[in-house]
Design a protein around this motif. Sequence first.
Motif, PDB file in Angstrom:
ATOM      1  N   GLN A 130       0.819  -1.215   0.000  1.00 33.58           N
ATOM      2  CA  GLN A 130       0.000   0.000   0.000  1.00 33.58           C
ATOM      3  C   GLN A 130       0.854   1.266   0.000  1.00 33.58           C
ATOM      4  OE1 GLN A 130      -2.514  -0.625   3.378  1.00 33.58           O
ATOM      5  NE2 GLN A 130      -1.178   0.463   4.788  1.00 33.58           N
ATOM      6  N   GLY A 131       2.174   1.091  -0.129  1.00 28.94           N
ATOM      7  CA  GLY A 131       3.055   2.237  -0.327  1.00 28.94           C
ATOM      8  C   GLY A 131       3.569   2.891   0.931  1.00 28.94           C
ATOM      9  N   ASP A 132       3.418   2.261   2.095  1.00 33.88           N
ATOM     10  CA  ASP A 132       3.942   2.823   3.343  1.00 33.88           C
ATOM     11  C   ASP A 132       5.440   2.559   3.501  1.00 33.88           C
ATOM     12  OD1 ASP A 132       1.389   3.674   3.948  1.00 33.88           O
ATOM     13  OD2 ASP A 132       0.922   1.918   5.180  1.00 33.88           O
ATOM     14  N   ILE A 133       5.896   1.444   2.963  1.00 39.05           N
ATOM     15  CA  ILE A 133       7.332   1.150   2.911  1.00 39.05           C
ATOM     16  C   ILE A 133       7.769   1.296   1.468  1.00 39.05           C
ATOM     17  CG2 ILE A 133       9.080  -0.669   3.156  1.00 39.05           C
ATOM     18  CD1 ILE A 133       7.506  -1.759   5.517  1.00 39.05           C
ATOM     19  N   THR A 134       8.737   2.178   1.222  1.00 42.80           N
ATOM     20  CA  THR A 134       9.062   2.547  -0.160  1.00 42.80           C
ATOM     21  C   THR A 134      10.497   2.245  -0.567  1.00 42.80           C
ATOM     22  OG1 THR A 134       9.624   4.804   0.542  1.00 42.80           O
ATOM     23  CG2 THR A 134       7.341   4.395  -0.131  1.00 42.80           C
ATOM     24  N   SER A 135      11.321   1.765   0.375  1.00 42.26           N
ATOM     25  CA  SER A 135      12.715   1.468   0.058  1.00 42.26           C
ATOM     26  C   SER A 135      13.063   0.059   0.524  1.00 42.26           C
ATOM     27  CB  SER A 135      13.650   2.477   0.729  1.00 42.26           C
ATOM     28  OG  SER A 135      15.004   2.155   0.473  1.00 42.26           O
ATOM     29  N   TRP A 136      13.902  -0.625  -0.252  1.00 45.82           N
ATOM     30  CA  TRP A 136      14.243  -1.997   0.068  1.00 45.82           C
ATOM     31  C   TRP A 136      15.090  -2.137   1.332  1.00 45.82           C
ATOM     32  CZ3 TRP A 136      11.872  -6.110  -1.359  1.00 45.82           C
ATOM     33  CH2 TRP A 136      11.176  -6.142  -2.568  1.00 45.82           C
ATOM     34  N   ASN A 137      15.785  -1.079   1.745  1.00 46.86           N
ATOM     35  CA  ASN A 137      16.588  -1.193   2.966  1.00 46.86           C
ATOM     36  C   ASN A 137      15.855  -0.652   4.192  1.00 46.86           C
ATOM     37  OD1 ASN A 137      16.707   1.520   2.418  1.00 46.86           O
ATOM     38  ND2 ASN A 137      18.935   1.722   2.660  1.00 46.86           N
ATOM     39  N   ASP A 138      14.537  -0.595   4.117  1.00 44.59           N
ATOM     40  CA  ASP A 138      13.728  -0.175   5.258  1.00 44.59           C
ATOM     41  C   ASP A 138      13.993  -1.084   6.460  1.00 44.59           C
ATOM     42  OD1 ASP A 138      11.003  -0.399   6.897  1.00 44.59           O
ATOM     43  OD2 ASP A 138      10.970   1.534   5.848  1.00 44.59           O
ATOM     44  N   ASP A 139      13.935  -0.520   7.643  1.00 46.35           N
ATOM     45  CA  ASP A 139      14.243  -1.261   8.867  1.00 46.35           C
ATOM     46  C   ASP A 139      13.336  -2.473   9.068  1.00 46.35           C
ATOM     47  OD1 ASP A 139      16.284   0.489   9.430  1.00 46.35           O
ATOM     48  OD2 ASP A 139      15.152   1.662  10.923  1.00 46.35           O
ATOM     49  N   ILE A 187      11.210   0.817  -4.037  1.00 45.24           N
ATOM     50  CA  ILE A 187      10.318  -0.313  -4.309  1.00 45.24           C
ATOM     51  C   ILE A 187       9.248   0.135  -5.307  1.00 45.24           C
ATOM     52  CG2 ILE A 187       8.564  -1.833  -3.328  1.00 45.24           C
ATOM     53  CD1 ILE A 187      10.095  -1.697  -0.681  1.00 45.24           C
ATOM     54  N   THR A 188       9.021  -0.687  -6.327  1.00 47.10           N
ATOM     55  CA  THR A 188       7.935  -0.457  -7.282  1.00 47.10           C
ATOM     56  C   THR A 188       6.956  -1.615  -7.181  1.00 47.10           C
ATOM     57  OG1 THR A 188       9.385   0.721  -8.825  1.00 47.10           O
ATOM     58  CG2 THR A 188       7.307  -0.110  -9.687  1.00 47.10           C
ATOM     59  N   VAL A 189       5.719  -1.317  -6.808  1.00 46.98           N
ATOM     60  CA  VAL A 189       4.685  -2.341  -6.687  1.00 46.98           C
ATOM     61  C   VAL A 189       4.094  -2.648  -8.063  1.00 46.98           C
ATOM     62  CG1 VAL A 189       2.360  -2.798  -5.798  1.00 46.98           C
ATOM     63  CG2 VAL A 189       4.110  -1.807  -4.300  1.00 46.98           C
ATOM     64  N   ALA A 190       4.003  -3.935  -8.396  1.00 47.05           N
ATOM     65  CA  ALA A 190       3.380  -4.377  -9.643  1.00 47.05           C
ATOM     66  C   ALA A 190       2.082  -5.116  -9.316  1.00 47.05           C
ATOM     67  CB  ALA A 190       4.326  -5.280 -10.421  1.00 47.05           C
ATOM     68  N   HIS A 191       1.028  -4.815 -10.052  1.00 45.92           N
ATOM     69  CA  HIS A 191      -0.293  -5.382  -9.752  1.00 45.92           C
ATOM     70  C   HIS A 191      -1.048  -5.645 -11.039  1.00 45.92           C
ATOM     71  CE1 HIS A 191      -2.483  -1.630 -10.724  1.00 45.92           C
ATOM     72  NE2 HIS A 191      -1.389  -1.043 -10.278  1.00 45.92           N
ATOM     73  N   ARG A 192      -2.195  -6.289 -10.911  1.00 45.41           N
ATOM     74  CA  ARG A 192      -3.034  -6.587 -12.064  1.00 45.41           C
ATOM     75  C   ARG A 192      -3.765  -5.340 -12.535  1.00 45.41           C
ATOM     76  NH1 ARG A 192      -4.420 -12.179 -12.702  1.00 45.41           N
ATOM     77  NH2 ARG A 192      -6.036 -11.519 -14.177  1.00 45.41           N
ATOM     78  N   SER A 193      -3.877  -5.195 -13.855  1.00 42.97           N
ATOM     79  CA  SER A 193      -4.634  -4.079 -14.426  1.00 42.97           C
ATOM     80  C   SER A 193      -6.096  -4.447 -14.636  1.00 42.97           C
ATOM     81  CB  SER A 193      -4.021  -3.661 -15.771  1.00 42.97           C
ATOM     82  OG  SER A 193      -4.074  -4.734 -16.704  1.00 42.97           O
ATOM     83  N   ASP A 194      -6.402  -5.745 -14.665  1.00 43.16           N
ATOM     84  CA  ASP A 194      -7.761  -6.224 -14.916  1.00 43.16           C
ATOM     85  C   ASP A 194      -8.370  -6.747 -13.628  1.00 43.16           C
ATOM     86  OD1 ASP A 194      -5.666  -8.121 -15.114  1.00 43.16           O
ATOM     87  OD2 ASP A 194      -7.019  -9.611 -15.972  1.00 43.16           O
TER      88      ASP A 194
END
Length: 353
Positions: free
Chosen positions: A137-146, A162-169
């Motif tokens: 949901q975009g609260d954690i945005t970096s891979w080295n987050d604690d 971090i880039t979230v990938a999801h379904r378009s349909d």
Amino acid sequence: MKIHMRRRAAFSTLAAGSLALGLAACGGGSEGSTTIEGTGASFPDAYYQVAITKYLEENSDSDISYNAVGSGTGKSDFAEGLNDFAGTDSLVGTDDGPEEGSYQYIPTVAAPITVSYNLEGVDGLNIGQETLAKIFQGDITSWNDDEIAADNEGVELPDEDITVAHRSDGSGTTGNFTKFLDEATDAWTLGAGDTAEWPSNAIAGEKNTGVAQAIQDTPGAIGYVDFADATETGLVTANIENKDGQFTAPTLAGTTAGLEGAEIADDLSYNPLNAAGAEAYPITAPTYLLLHTDQDGETAAEVKDFVTWLLTDGQQYAEDAGFAQLPDGLRQQALDAVEATLGGEGDGEAEEK
């Protein structure tokens, strides 16, 4: 964990066979046969294509096709009478189209929904349930987050977005993934359903194959993908915290463990998500066929024969396609429901091998 299993590579002739099936559906098929068309979920498509090919080898006078257009479209096609059966990974909702009483759920197989990611040099990442919700949901945005680092002691995590990938349909895979986050965590705020309001910087792909490709093409990406497509694409998958606090990889053994003890509703729907058990993979998803309750004549006979075979002889092809077979008890309930829904129209002689 990077998955290396054979799937469609081992079935190189199936793409041509699938195309032929589709053309047959449009062109009327074998002389004297009744054309049966299914549409719906892409999640079980690898299994259905293998199963249909095997079924037609044994029943050359039959004509069956399945078009993986997504659970949402499959359900709307069903409501409009555009298919003879639908595939769906999620239950029918009030806005999906089919009226209550017009359909019967028939469970067929089950499989893990993987959390796959593209992070160079990082394999077998552990992700906790609350952390997973915050990532998607975009609260954690970096891979080295604690929070990520806390479950991956000794792993060098990059300072990378971090880039979230999801379904378009509209997708039952999305429905099951968001249902898991909604039920298992306190952090998730985006609700559960076949679509969701993802973070504005997220990327989308059509069907499971599209999400898999988006992850593969995007450094730093993470997404949810069915086991079969993650396997075929060679994606790296995360170990997800289960209900017992163990980090488990997406495997068919973990799927089977997740099916054990799942409560079966009267309509044959069931929920194996976040099942108890140290070995259970927590994002285990069921998949169903929807059968028309008002079907009769030759169409009902053909559908009954195929679905009966799918639940008996056809189960032997599930594992090689990346799916777990149904437990015996649930499979028998499904066979009974096919008989009750479609009556005595089929030959009813399919036997297990």
